[in-house]
Design a protein around this motif. Sequence first.
Motif, PDB file in Angstrom:
ATOM      1  N   LEU A   5       0.821  -1.209   0.000  1.00  0.00           N
ATOM      2  CA  LEU A   5       0.000   0.000   0.000  1.00  0.00           C
ATOM      3  C   LEU A   5       0.851   1.254   0.000  1.00  0.00           C
ATOM      4  O   LEU A   5       0.536   2.230  -0.685  1.00  0.00           O
ATOM      5  N   ARG A   6       1.949   1.251   0.761  1.00  0.00           N
ATOM      6  CA  ARG A   6       2.768   2.462   0.809  1.00  0.00           C
ATOM      7  C   ARG A   6       3.446   2.731  -0.533  1.00  0.00           C
ATOM      8  O   ARG A   6       3.639   3.888  -0.907  1.00  0.00           O
ATOM      9  N   THR A   7       3.798   1.659  -1.293  1.00  0.00           N
ATOM     10  CA  THR A   7       4.367   1.866  -2.626  1.00  0.00           C
ATOM     11  C   THR A   7       3.320   2.454  -3.560  1.00  0.00           C
ATOM     12  O   THR A   7       3.606   3.377  -4.340  1.00  0.00           O
ATOM     13  N   LYS A   8       2.096   1.933  -3.490  1.00  0.00           N
ATOM     14  CA  LYS A   8       1.030   2.475  -4.330  1.00  0.00           C
ATOM     15  C   LYS A   8       0.739   3.930  -3.972  1.00  0.00           C
ATOM     16  O   LYS A   8       0.540   4.771  -4.859  1.00  0.00           O
ATOM     17  N   LEU A   9       0.704   4.221  -2.676  1.00  0.00           N
ATOM     18  CA  LEU A   9       0.469   5.603  -2.263  1.00  0.00           C
ATOM     19  C   LEU A   9       1.587   6.521  -2.747  1.00  0.00           C
ATOM     20  O   LEU A   9       1.338   7.657  -3.180  1.00  0.00           O
ATOM     21  N   ALA A 197      10.296  14.397  -3.552  1.00  0.00           N
ATOM     22  CA  ALA A 197       8.928  14.192  -3.081  1.00  0.00           C
ATOM     23  C   ALA A 197       8.600  12.703  -2.970  1.00  0.00           C
ATOM     24  O   ALA A 197       7.887  12.282  -2.044  1.00  0.00           O
ATOM     25  N   SER A 198       9.110  11.893  -3.897  1.00  0.00           N
ATOM     26  CA  SER A 198       8.854  10.448  -3.841  1.00  0.00           C
ATOM     27  C   SER A 198       9.499   9.833  -2.605  1.00  0.00           C
ATOM     28  O   SER A 198       8.879   9.012  -1.910  1.00  0.00           O
ATOM     29  N   ILE A 199      10.729  10.237  -2.326  1.00  0.00           N
ATOM     30  CA  ILE A 199      11.398   9.728  -1.124  1.00  0.00           C
ATOM     31  C   ILE A 199      10.647  10.169   0.130  1.00  0.00           C
ATOM     32  O   ILE A 199      10.380   9.364   1.036  1.00  0.00           O
ATOM     33  N   GLY A 200      10.300  11.455   0.168  1.00  0.00           N
ATOM     34  CA  GLY A 200       9.539  11.946   1.321  1.00  0.00           C
ATOM     35  C   GLY A 200       8.177  11.301   1.428  1.00  0.00           C
ATOM     36  O   GLY A 200       7.722  10.968   2.536  1.00  0.00           O
ATOM     37  N   GLY A 201       7.503  11.092   0.283  1.00  0.00           N
ATOM     38  CA  GLY A 201       6.199  10.438   0.313  1.00  0.00           C
ATOM     39  C   GLY A 201       6.281   9.001   0.771  1.00  0.00           C
ATOM     40  O   GLY A 201       5.416   8.529   1.519  1.00  0.00           O
ATOM     41  N   TRP A 202       7.338   8.307   0.345  1.00  0.00           N
ATOM     42  CA  TRP A 202       7.500   6.921   0.772  1.00  0.00           C
ATOM     43  C   TRP A 202       7.748   6.852   2.277  1.00  0.00           C
ATOM     44  O   TRP A 202       7.177   6.010   2.968  1.00  0.00           O
ATOM     45  N   LEU A 203       8.612   7.751   2.778  1.00  0.00           N
ATOM     46  CA  LEU A 203       8.878   7.764   4.220  1.00  0.00           C
ATOM     47  C   LEU A 203       7.623   8.146   5.000  1.00  0.00           C
ATOM     48  O   LEU A 203       7.334   7.572   6.062  1.00  0.00           O
ATOM     49  N   LEU A 204       6.873   9.128   4.473  1.00  0.00           N
ATOM     50  CA  LEU A 204       5.649   9.542   5.147  1.00  0.00           C
ATOM     51  C   LEU A 204       4.614   8.424   5.137  1.00  0.00           C
ATOM     52  O   LEU A 204       3.939   8.179   6.153  1.00  0.00           O
ATOM     53  N   ALA A 205       4.468   7.736   3.978  1.00  0.00           N
ATOM     54  CA  ALA A 205       3.530   6.612   3.912  1.00  0.00           C
ATOM     55  C   ALA A 205       3.951   5.495   4.855  1.00  0.00           C
ATOM     56  O   ALA A 205       3.113   4.870   5.514  1.00  0.00           O
ATOM     57  N   ARG A 206       5.258   5.254   4.925  1.00  0.00           N
ATOM     58  CA  ARG A 206       5.751   4.220   5.833  1.00  0.00           C
ATOM     59  C   ARG A 206       5.436   4.584   7.282  1.00  0.00           C
ATOM     60  O   ARG A 206       5.015   3.728   8.069  1.00  0.00           O
ATOM     61  N   LYS A 207       5.652   5.864   7.629  1.00  0.00           N
ATOM     62  CA  LYS A 207       5.372   6.305   8.990  1.00  0.00           C
ATOM     63  C   LYS A 207       3.878   6.254   9.284  1.00  0.00           C
ATOM     64  O   LYS A 207       3.452   5.829  10.369  1.00  0.00           O
ATOM     65  N   SER A 208       3.071   6.685   8.304  1.00  0.00           N
ATOM     66  CA  SER A 208       1.628   6.740   8.522  1.00  0.00           C
ATOM     67  C   SER A 208       1.015   5.347   8.607  1.00  0.00           C
ATOM     68  O   SER A 208       0.039   5.133   9.341  1.00  0.00           O
TER      69      SER A 208
END
Length: 489
Positions: A5-9, A197-208
Amino acid sequence: MFYSLRTKLTFWYSGVLAIVLVVFSVLTYSFIAYTQEQLTDDALLEMATAFLNSFVSEIQQGNDSQETNEVKSIKDIANETINDFKFKDYYFFVYDNNKQIITYSEPILVNSTTDTLFPFLLSELPNLIDKSESKQSHFYKTFIINQYQVRLFLITSQVEKQPYTIVVTCFLNDQKKFLSKLKYIFFITIPFILVLASIGGWLLARKSLSPIVVMSQQAMQIGADNLYERLPVINNQDELGRLATIFNDLLERLNQSFEMQRRFIADASHELRTPIAIVQGEAEVTLSDPNCSVERSKESLSIIQDEAKRLSKIVEDMLTLARADSGQYQIRFVSFYLDELVADCVRTIRSLSSKKDIKIICEIREEMLFQGDEVLIRRMILNLLDNARKYTMPGGIIQILCEKQKDTYVIAITDNGPGIPQDAQAHIFERFFRADKSRSRIDSNGGGTGLGLSIALWIAQTHKGTIKLSHSDSFGSTFTITLPIQNSL
């Protein structure tokens, strides 16, 4: 990994951001290009107008000087005017009525660009003027000379009844260089921003989504043996917290259901074990005694018959509840009079109560037309009446009241038995529950199964009604059945 899910997000987030950045860059580039073009056209118009006004003024002054014998040619006047209008990248050309050039601006800076453009301008401008646009009094035009863009503004005006054509040109090299640099900046910055943004989004999705990982790991460890465990709720105000809370509520309901099933199986085993043991014991005693008399054999057979009836009743009630729980019980709804059904049940229970000299008083205040399953309703009322008969002392009274209250039918059954203890009242509708364990086999006809009230409650709920213990103390108990008049089932 690509199905997580985090990769898709991250992909969705990066894709949406890429679209936003591309649209923003295109709009920004288009707006800047359009603005530069408008500023250039405004500058060309302003310079052409100022040059034409100055040129007209010089011609008028030349005409005035004829009176003092100072004669100036049009070329001299045009040269004087052009000398006052010398700008970098802006050049003026003056043509007469025959499209012959009168004068033009000399390049301020002599370089490869002016060496290339000026010969072309001097040779091709007359052809451009002769084109269809020359029929207009003024127009703009952009053309390319050896990869250089030139913006042109032409205006034709009558001066002292003679038509003159003023052409103002502007080299767009600097503007194109600026737009090229802007495009280059967009091409470099957009991918860079997308990567960050992709790196930050992946880290944010992982955290969320980390609470989901924790919940999934905890959920994998929960089974039938540890349904009491719950998922951790970090923040019950957000979506994940509410999901965990809902899942915990589901686990609680499942745990209660499993506990009920375990208790049901345990109680059923206990209820079945006693009559089976009695039947087995009586049969063994009778068969092991070679001198068993006929009277003794009849007595054993009578006991075995009673216990068989009891077993049959338990099995029938268990089958009814099992079919009810699975939704496989076929319910047949018909119209009938509830008051007549209650009266018929009272006549049935009165014959069973005669041995204990129990008085039954039934008060029916009006006709009660009802739609439902007549067999099930009869069974519900008989269960409650039989329950009241069992716990009413000899010589006691059972009262039945049937009446209409607003949009419901109410049937109240009251006995004058010993009542139900306070701590047991909340459990009386549970399967195989008895408030007084010592009285589980009180009835000479086999006793109760402990399922009568559970079945009665299911029947009432099936008809969108209720059963409740309205009152219970040492002087007796009252059970109240409430059924809707307009039963839409």
